[in-house]
Design a protein around this motif. Structure first.
Motif, PDB file in Angstrom:
ATOM      1  N   ALA A   1       0.806  -1.163  -0.017  1.00  0.00           N
ATOM      2  CA  ALA A   1       0.250   0.032   0.127  1.00  0.00           C
ATOM      3  C   ALA A   1       0.909   1.391   0.087  1.00  0.00           C
ATOM      4  CB  ALA A   1      -1.126  -0.077   1.215  1.00  0.00           C
ATOM      5  N   LEU A   2       1.860   1.210   0.911  1.00  0.00           N
ATOM      6  CA  LEU A   2       2.749   2.436   0.792  1.00  0.00           C
ATOM      7  C   LEU A   2       3.708   2.500  -0.579  1.00  0.00           C
ATOM      8  CD1 LEU A   2       4.460   1.691   4.360  1.00  0.00           C
ATOM      9  CD2 LEU A   2       3.230   3.708   3.707  1.00  0.00           C
ATOM     10  N   LYS A   3       3.827   1.389  -1.216  1.00  0.00           N
ATOM     11  CA  LYS A   3       4.754   1.689  -2.586  1.00  0.00           C
ATOM     12  C   LYS A   3       3.631   2.198  -3.376  1.00  0.00           C
ATOM     13  CE  LYS A   3       6.757  -1.590  -5.847  1.00  0.00           C
ATOM     14  NZ  LYS A   3       6.997  -2.918  -6.303  1.00  0.00           N
TER      15      LYS A   3
ATOM     16  N   ASP B   1     -13.617  11.167   1.696  1.00  0.00           N
ATOM     17  CA  ASP B   1     -12.062  11.723   1.099  1.00  0.00           C
ATOM     18  C   ASP B   1     -11.126  10.257   1.261  1.00  0.00           C
ATOM     19  OD1 ASP B   1     -12.206  12.084   3.937  1.00  0.00           O
ATOM     20  OD2 ASP B   1     -11.110  13.662   4.043  1.00  0.00           O
ATOM     21  N   ILE B   2     -11.685   9.278   1.739  1.00  0.00           N
ATOM     22  CA  ILE B   2     -11.067   7.902   2.149  1.00  0.00           C
ATOM     23  C   ILE B   2     -10.428   7.342   0.624  1.00  0.00           C
ATOM     24  CG2 ILE B   2     -11.139   5.557   2.451  1.00  0.00           C
ATOM     25  CD1 ILE B   2     -12.820   5.975   4.994  1.00  0.00           C
ATOM     26  N   ASN B   3      -8.998   6.977   0.701  1.00  0.00           N
ATOM     27  CA  ASN B   3      -8.676   6.633  -0.545  1.00  0.00           C
ATOM     28  C   ASN B   3      -7.939   5.096  -0.505  1.00  0.00           C
ATOM     29  OD1 ASN B   3      -6.490   8.133   0.880  1.00  0.00           O
ATOM     30  ND2 ASN B   3      -5.383   8.487  -1.034  1.00  0.00           N
ATOM     31  N   VAL B   4      -7.574   4.919   0.845  1.00  0.00           N
ATOM     32  CA  VAL B   4      -7.041   3.410   0.933  1.00  0.00           C
ATOM     33  C   VAL B   4      -7.715   2.684   2.003  1.00  0.00           C
ATOM     34  CG1 VAL B   4      -4.873   2.237   1.888  1.00  0.00           C
ATOM     35  CG2 VAL B   4      -4.630   4.339   0.219  1.00  0.00           C
ATOM     36  N   PHE B   5      -8.142   1.502   1.773  1.00  0.00           N
ATOM     37  CA  PHE B   5      -9.012   0.741   3.007  1.00  0.00           C
ATOM     38  C   PHE B   5      -8.201  -0.292   3.130  1.00  0.00           C
ATOM     39  CE2 PHE B   5     -13.298   1.957   3.787  1.00  0.00           C
ATOM     40  CZ  PHE B   5     -13.358   1.553   5.064  1.00  0.00           C
ATOM     41  N   PHE B   6      -7.623  -0.751   4.544  1.00  0.00           N
ATOM     42  CA  PHE B   6      -6.941  -1.829   4.889  1.00  0.00           C
ATOM     43  C   PHE B   6      -7.948  -2.825   5.469  1.00  0.00           C
ATOM     44  CE2 PHE B   6      -3.732  -3.897   8.349  1.00  0.00           C
ATOM     45  CZ  PHE B   6      -3.368  -4.671   7.096  1.00  0.00           C
ATOM     46  N   ALA B   7      -8.184  -3.695   4.886  1.00  0.00           N
ATOM     47  CA  ALA B   7      -9.053  -4.811   5.283  1.00  0.00           C
ATOM     48  C   ALA B   7      -8.543  -6.295   5.398  1.00  0.00           C
ATOM     49  CB  ALA B   7     -10.422  -4.910   4.297  1.00  0.00           C
ATOM     50  N   PRO B   8      -7.651  -6.545   6.395  1.00  0.00           N
ATOM     51  CA  PRO B   8      -6.731  -7.687   6.355  1.00  0.00           C
ATOM     52  C   PRO B   8      -7.355  -8.969   6.734  1.00  0.00           C
ATOM     53  CG  PRO B   8      -6.608  -6.229   8.788  1.00  0.00           C
ATOM     54  CD  PRO B   8      -7.573  -5.641   7.584  1.00  0.00           C
ATOM     55  N   TYR B   9      -8.634  -9.216   6.173  1.00  0.00           N
ATOM     56  CA  TYR B   9      -9.209 -10.546   6.000  1.00  0.00           C
ATOM     57  C   TYR B   9      -9.929 -10.439   4.810  1.00  0.00           C
ATOM     58  CZ  TYR B   9     -13.054 -13.877   7.101  1.00  0.00           C
ATOM     59  OH  TYR B   9     -13.924 -15.036   7.395  1.00  0.00           O
ATOM     60  N   ASP B  10      -9.952 -11.579   3.783  1.00  0.00           N
ATOM     61  CA  ASP B  10     -10.452 -11.212   2.543  1.00  0.00           C
ATOM     62  C   ASP B  10     -12.268 -11.343   2.653  1.00  0.00           C
ATOM     63  OD1 ASP B  10     -11.098 -14.172   3.350  1.00  0.00           O
ATOM     64  OD2 ASP B  10     -10.641 -14.802   1.369  1.00  0.00           O
ATOM     65  N   GLU B  11     -12.883 -11.706   3.643  1.00  0.00           N
ATOM     66  CA  GLU B  11     -14.179 -11.517   3.791  1.00  0.00           C
ATOM     67  C   GLU B  11     -14.347 -10.001   3.885  1.00  0.00           C
ATOM     68  OE1 GLU B  11     -16.851 -13.645   3.142  1.00  0.00           O
ATOM     69  OE2 GLU B  11     -15.083 -14.722   2.156  1.00  0.00           O
TER      70      GLU B  11
ATOM     71  N   ILE C   1      -7.660  -1.157  -2.355  1.00  0.00           N
ATOM     72  CA  ILE C   1      -8.145  -2.088  -0.945  1.00  0.00           C
ATOM     73  C   ILE C   1      -6.846  -3.107  -0.811  1.00  0.00           C
ATOM     74  CG2 ILE C   1      -9.463  -3.762   0.018  1.00  0.00           C
ATOM     75  CD1 ILE C   1     -11.785  -2.681  -1.799  1.00  0.00           C
ATOM     76  N   TYR C   2      -6.351  -3.175   0.301  1.00  0.00           N
ATOM     77  CA  TYR C   2      -5.438  -4.149   0.549  1.00  0.00           C
ATOM     78  C   TYR C   2      -5.882  -5.135   1.625  1.00  0.00           C
ATOM     79  CZ  TYR C   2      -2.810  -0.685  -2.164  1.00  0.00           C
ATOM     80  OH  TYR C   2      -2.344   0.115  -3.103  1.00  0.00           O
ATOM     81  N   SER C   3      -5.562  -6.395   1.369  1.00  0.00           N
ATOM     82  CA  SER C   3      -5.944  -7.527   2.468  1.00  0.00           C
ATOM     83  C   SER C   3      -5.126  -8.679   2.731  1.00  0.00           C
ATOM     84  CB  SER C   3      -7.481  -7.887   1.744  1.00  0.00           C
ATOM     85  OG  SER C   3      -6.911  -8.637   0.740  1.00  0.00           O
ATOM     86  N   ALA C   4      -5.672  -9.606   3.208  1.00  0.00           N
ATOM     87  CA  ALA C   4      -5.148 -10.589   3.807  1.00  0.00           C
ATOM     88  C   ALA C   4      -5.921 -11.921   3.369  1.00  0.00           C
ATOM     89  CB  ALA C   4      -4.472 -10.799   5.045  1.00  0.00           C
TER      90      ALA C   4
ATOM     91  N   LYS D   1      -6.477  -4.222  -4.753  1.00  0.00           N
ATOM     92  CA  LYS D   1      -5.017  -4.133  -5.482  1.00  0.00           C
ATOM     93  C   LYS D   1      -4.160  -5.274  -5.158  1.00  0.00           C
ATOM     94  CE  LYS D   1      -6.269  -0.121  -7.484  1.00  0.00           C
ATOM     95  NZ  LYS D   1      -6.619  -0.411  -8.998  1.00  0.00           N
ATOM     96  N   ALA D   2      -4.375  -5.546  -3.775  1.00  0.00           N
ATOM     97  CA  ALA D   2      -3.361  -6.622  -3.374  1.00  0.00           C
ATOM     98  C   ALA D   2      -3.713  -7.444  -2.228  1.00  0.00           C
ATOM     99  CB  ALA D   2      -1.950  -5.871  -2.973  1.00  0.00           C
TER     100      ALA D   2
END
Length: 348
Positions: free
Chosen positions: A152-154, A220-230, A250-253, A271-272
């Motif tokens: 996400a930082l990259k 204005d949110i532009n990144v969501f960290f959602a660390p579980y695929d559901e 969106i970035y997840s696990a 995205k990843a």
């Protein structure tokens, strides 16, 4: 008639040969696995909703079949008290080993101890039962979170208006939360605008409801960290409905075939993700338990290494499903973890 007789005789000799092979195989196995079908193990699940958990179950079943053990599956459907009761049910059934899959420390700590006191070997996947006698099977959840956030930082630099999905008290989410707090501390340009999260069924739809409200209140949110695929599925539903696919990443696990399809949709915001193969984790859970039953030590912490999976990689290699992903990324297909020489593996 002669042809039929030959077929019958062939089937009889084939069965005898198979029995001989099975006996020879069993003779090469350590006790108690030298008697196929005699070992009984239980999988006691807290969460079963979602592709990840179905794949995990398939891995448990495949490795149990390869070992020739009798597997019993208990599903508490996120009922903590019921999950603890299911441990007692497994004890009463006289199982030799138990895999505890997810759960809450406060409800499972004493239940797990009761199993140990009954002489049953226990391993725990993604639940902290606070017991040195019970190995922890982990995906290196901290690293799952850290690798996703590094991507996400990259992709987005060090300044975001961030949404975050988190449910405290669940061991893997708590470990991923440590990575989130560290990355925020190291990057003061990340502004956490909202924290949402629920494990109410259906998990994706329940989180979509919360994400809708969050996006309306924080456009204005532009990144969501959602660390579980559901969680990520739920956020994606809300983002798609709001027409924000070009504004939010969106970035997840975790990963599944359905996740791959969602990530590869045109203009997808997802995205990843960072993941281990859940079927492999299921296999490792059973192998670690089998080692304990054979008098061997898998270690206090059994870690299955994760892999970063980007939308760009999926598109470049035309990955459509989990089988394609395993071919494109061999490190995802198998983990050389808890594999003593005597251990039979599921067919590939």
């Amino acid at each position: 008639m002669k042809i039929l007789r030959r077929k019958v005789i062939g089937m009889i000799f084939g069965a005898i040969a198979a029995l001989g092979a099975s006996t020879a195989w069993a003779a090469d196995m350590p006790k108690p696995f030298d008697s196929p079908g005699e070992v009984k193990i239980a999988l006691i699940r807290y969460i079963s909703t979602g592709d990840f958990f179905q794949a995990y179950l398939s891995g448990v079943e495949a490795q149990a079949a390869a070992l020739g053990v009798d597997l019993r599956v208990f599903d508490s459907r996120q009922d903590a008290a019921l999950q603890a009761d299911m441990v007692d049910q497994a004890i009463a059934l006289g199982v030799d080993g138990i895999v505890i899959q997810h759960g809450l420390t406060e409800s499972m700590k004493e239940a797990a101890q009761r199993a140990v006191d009954a002489g049953i070997k226990v391993v725990a996947f993604d639940v902290n039962v606070d017991n040195p006698a019970i190995p922890q099977i982990e995906q290196s959840d901290y690293l799952l979170g850290k690798l996703a956030l590094e991507q996400a930082l990259k992709d987005n630099g060090g300044e975001w208006e961030a949404g975050y999905v988190y449910v405290p008290g669940i061991a893997p989410l708590d470990r991923r939360h440590v990575a989130w707090e560290e990355v925020k501390a190291a990057n003061p340009g990340i502004n956490e605008r909202v924290v949402i999260g629920t494990l109410d069924n259906p998990i994706a739809n329940s989180n979509a409801n919360q994400a809708r409200s969050a996006l309306q209140a924080n456009p204005d949110i532009n990144v969501f960290f959602a660390p579980y695929d559901e969680f990520a599925k739920g956020v994606k539903i809300a983002v798609d409905e709001a027409g924000l696919t070009d504004q939010i990443s969106i970035y997840s696990a975790d990963v599944s075939t359905a996740d791959i399809a969602a990530m590869r949709e045109p203009r997808s915001a997802w995205k990843a993700t960072v993941a281990t193969n859940p079927a492999v984790v299921g296999e490792v859970s059973v192998r670690s338990l089998a080692m304990m039953l054979a008098g061997e030590d898998p270690g206090a912490s059994v870690i299955v290494p994760p892999t970063l999976i980007t939308q760009a990689l999926l598109n470049e290699r035309d990955v459509k499903n989990m089988a394609d992903l395993a071919l494109a990324m061999p490190q995802f297909a198998h983990a050389d973890v808890s594999v003593p020489e005597w251990m039979p593996l599921p067919p590939r």
